[in-house]
Design a protein around this motif. Structure first.
Motif, PDB file in Angstrom:
ATOM      1  N   PHE A 130       0.677  -1.088   0.103  1.00 36.00           N
ATOM      2  CA  PHE A 130      -0.155  -0.080  -0.308  1.00 36.00           C
ATOM      3  C   PHE A 130       0.951   1.001  -0.274  1.00 36.00           C
ATOM      4  O   PHE A 130       0.248   2.688  -0.351  1.00 36.00           O
ATOM      5  N   GLN A 131       1.818   1.296   0.090  1.00 31.98           N
ATOM      6  CA  GLN A 131       2.789   2.427   0.519  1.00 31.98           C
ATOM      7  C   GLN A 131       3.130   2.842  -1.362  1.00 31.98           C
ATOM      8  O   GLN A 131       3.299   1.810  -2.240  1.00 31.98           O
ATOM      9  N   GLY A 132       2.813   3.596  -1.703  1.00 32.97           N
ATOM     10  CA  GLY A 132       3.252   4.646  -2.504  1.00 32.97           C
ATOM     11  C   GLY A 132       1.440   4.695  -3.436  1.00 32.97           C
ATOM     12  O   GLY A 132       1.588   4.652  -4.893  1.00 32.97           O
ATOM     13  N   VAL A 133       0.724   4.506  -3.230  1.00 31.63           N
ATOM     14  CA  VAL A 133      -0.925   4.195  -3.729  1.00 31.63           C
ATOM     15  C   VAL A 133      -1.679   4.796  -2.475  1.00 31.63           C
ATOM     16  O   VAL A 133      -2.861   4.590  -2.939  1.00 31.63           O
ATOM     17  N   THR A 134      -1.559   5.605  -1.682  1.00 31.72           N
ATOM     18  CA  THR A 134      -1.892   6.179  -0.940  1.00 31.72           C
ATOM     19  C   THR A 134      -1.506   8.014  -0.642  1.00 31.72           C
ATOM     20  O   THR A 134      -1.732   7.918   0.448  1.00 31.72           O
ATOM     21  N   THR A 135      -0.812   7.998  -1.737  1.00 31.05           N
ATOM     22  CA  THR A 135      -0.165   9.672  -1.871  1.00 31.05           C
ATOM     23  C   THR A 135      -1.854  10.977  -1.560  1.00 31.05           C
ATOM     24  O   THR A 135      -0.945  11.651  -1.122  1.00 31.05           O
ATOM     25  N   ARG A 136      -2.680  10.311  -2.250  1.00 28.33           N
ATOM     26  CA  ARG A 136      -3.932  11.271  -2.549  1.00 28.33           C
ATOM     27  C   ARG A 136      -5.125  10.317  -2.634  1.00 28.33           C
ATOM     28  O   ARG A 136      -5.813  10.510  -3.504  1.00 28.33           O
ATOM     29  N   PRO A 137      -4.845   9.655  -1.377  1.00 35.02           N
ATOM     30  CA  PRO A 137      -5.900   8.833  -1.086  1.00 35.02           C
ATOM     31  C   PRO A 137      -7.876   9.560  -1.105  1.00 35.02           C
ATOM     32  O   PRO A 137      -7.954  10.426  -0.391  1.00 35.02           O
ATOM     33  N   THR A 138      -8.351   8.973  -1.580  1.00 33.10           N
ATOM     34  CA  THR A 138     -10.151   9.360  -1.146  1.00 33.10           C
ATOM     35  C   THR A 138     -10.280   8.894  -0.325  1.00 33.10           C
ATOM     36  O   THR A 138      -9.942   7.587   0.207  1.00 33.10           O
ATOM     37  N   TRP A 139     -10.785   9.188   0.350  1.00 32.77           N
ATOM     38  CA  TRP A 139     -11.667   8.726   1.913  1.00 32.77           C
ATOM     39  C   TRP A 139     -12.899   9.783   2.575  1.00 32.77           C
ATOM     40  O   TRP A 139     -12.890  10.888   1.545  1.00 32.77           O
ATOM     41  N   THR A 140     -13.779   9.263   3.520  1.00 30.78           N
ATOM     42  CA  THR A 140     -14.980   9.792   3.365  1.00 30.78           C
ATOM     43  C   THR A 140     -15.492   9.527   4.908  1.00 30.78           C
ATOM     44  O   THR A 140     -14.845   8.613   5.521  1.00 30.78           O
TER      45      THR A 140
END
Length: 319
Positions: free
Chosen positions: A165-175
């Motif tokens: 998951f490192q590298g794929v949560t640099t600009r994550p979507t969340w609510t």
């Protein structure tokens, strides 16, 4: 409910044999239920309570005031009653969920209008409860930190050589949804098959829940026990995984199926406020399922995070 394991993040952070035992408990607990109780989470003491109190002040406002901040499911602001039915995500036609929501989310825009207008909307803050802005910002920052650590914990629990998951949560979507479940005295009797939240699984990677115990509270489904009241620990947060992480695990871990009971006649004045943080990945992250022997199913196709989530959000939106 023994199906839901309790783990202490501090035991894992300390390393050594005790940390290895925590990882085994995580894997076993996730295989049973897709749920954990998590202690040692690092959320500042008093912050959830302050946010919950501010939210109650907002939900107590007249409906016409709240409507100034009204939005649809997946938007930012007040999602009023009658707009959402989570049971539809399982293909079950149900009455609307008995709740109101104040929703905030990621606003770290990419510069791509087509992406930003769906996943990185501007947040809306009520003038009548100005403290909601600062408290929500502090709380969601703590949730983001914890969620990234949980993803690292899950990768370690499966003995992967690195954290994928490192590298794929640099600009994550969340609510982050603040849900108000009104009392029976406010709503009247529920319709047949109506819940505060209908049976469903969440859609993303991890969901972190700060909840209040109640008669009309959270229930979790497991194959072994069916529906049962979720355990409550005031020192712990409730964590479950969503469809995206279940897919990544090759269905080794099921997405945690759950529901929130309707208000009960035994507690007609009970109202509850839950703080629910839904974490995902970067909108364009490609998720490749783990193959056997770690994953349970072979041949699962890779998915793109935003495309995977959109179909599920659309399913629960009424009207």
């Amino acid at each position: 409910m023994n199906a839901i394991a309790t783990v202490d993040m501090n035991r894992w952070r300390a390393g050594g044999p005790d940390a290895a035992q925590v990882l085994r408990e995580v894997d076993a607990g996730m295989q049973r239920a897709g749920f954990l109780l998590v202690r040692g989470h690092g959320v500042p003491e008093g912050l959830p309570g302050a946010l919950r109190a501010a939210a109650r002040r907002f939900f107590a406002l007249p409906g016409e005031v709240k409507q100034r901040y009204g939005t649809a499911v997946g938007g930012r602001g007040w999602i009023g009653p009658g707009l959402e039915a989570n049971g539809y995500s399982e293909g079950t036609e149900t009455p609307p969920d008995l709740k109101e929501t104040f929703a905030v989310g990621a606003d770290t825009r990419t510069g791509d209008t087509l992406v930003d207008e769906v996943w990185f909307l501007d947040n809306v803050w009520p003038d009548e409860v100005v403290e909601l802005h600062a408290l929500s910002t502090a709380y969601t920052a703590a949730m983001r930190t914890l969620s990234d650590e949980l993803l690292a914990l899950f990768a370690a629990a499966l003995e992967l050589p690195h954290n994928p998951f490192q590298g794929v949560t640099t600009r994550p979507t969340w609510t982050c949804n603040i849900n108000w479940y009104p009392p029976l005295t406010h709503l009247g009797a529920p319709e047949p098959g109506q819940f505060r939240i209908g049976p469903h699984t969440d859609f993303g990677t991890v969901t972190v829940l700060d909840r209040e115990p109640g008669a009309g509270g959270l229930q979790v489904y497991t194959d072994a026990e069916g529906w049962a009241d979720a355990p409550f620990d005031p020192s712990a947060l409730t964590v479950n995984i969503g469809d995206l992480l279940a897919h990544w695990s090759g269905q080794r871990w099921p997405a945690g199926r759950h529901r929130v009971l309707p208000p009960q006649e035994t507690a007609p004045d009970e109202d509850l406020v839950s703080l629910i943080y839904f974490y995902e990945l970067d909108h364009d992250a490609r998720v490749t399922p783990l193959a056997p022997p770690i994953g349970r199913l072979a041949g699962l196709e890779p998915v793109v995070s935003a495309e995977f989530l959109r179909t599920r959000l659309d399913a629960i939106t009424l009207g």
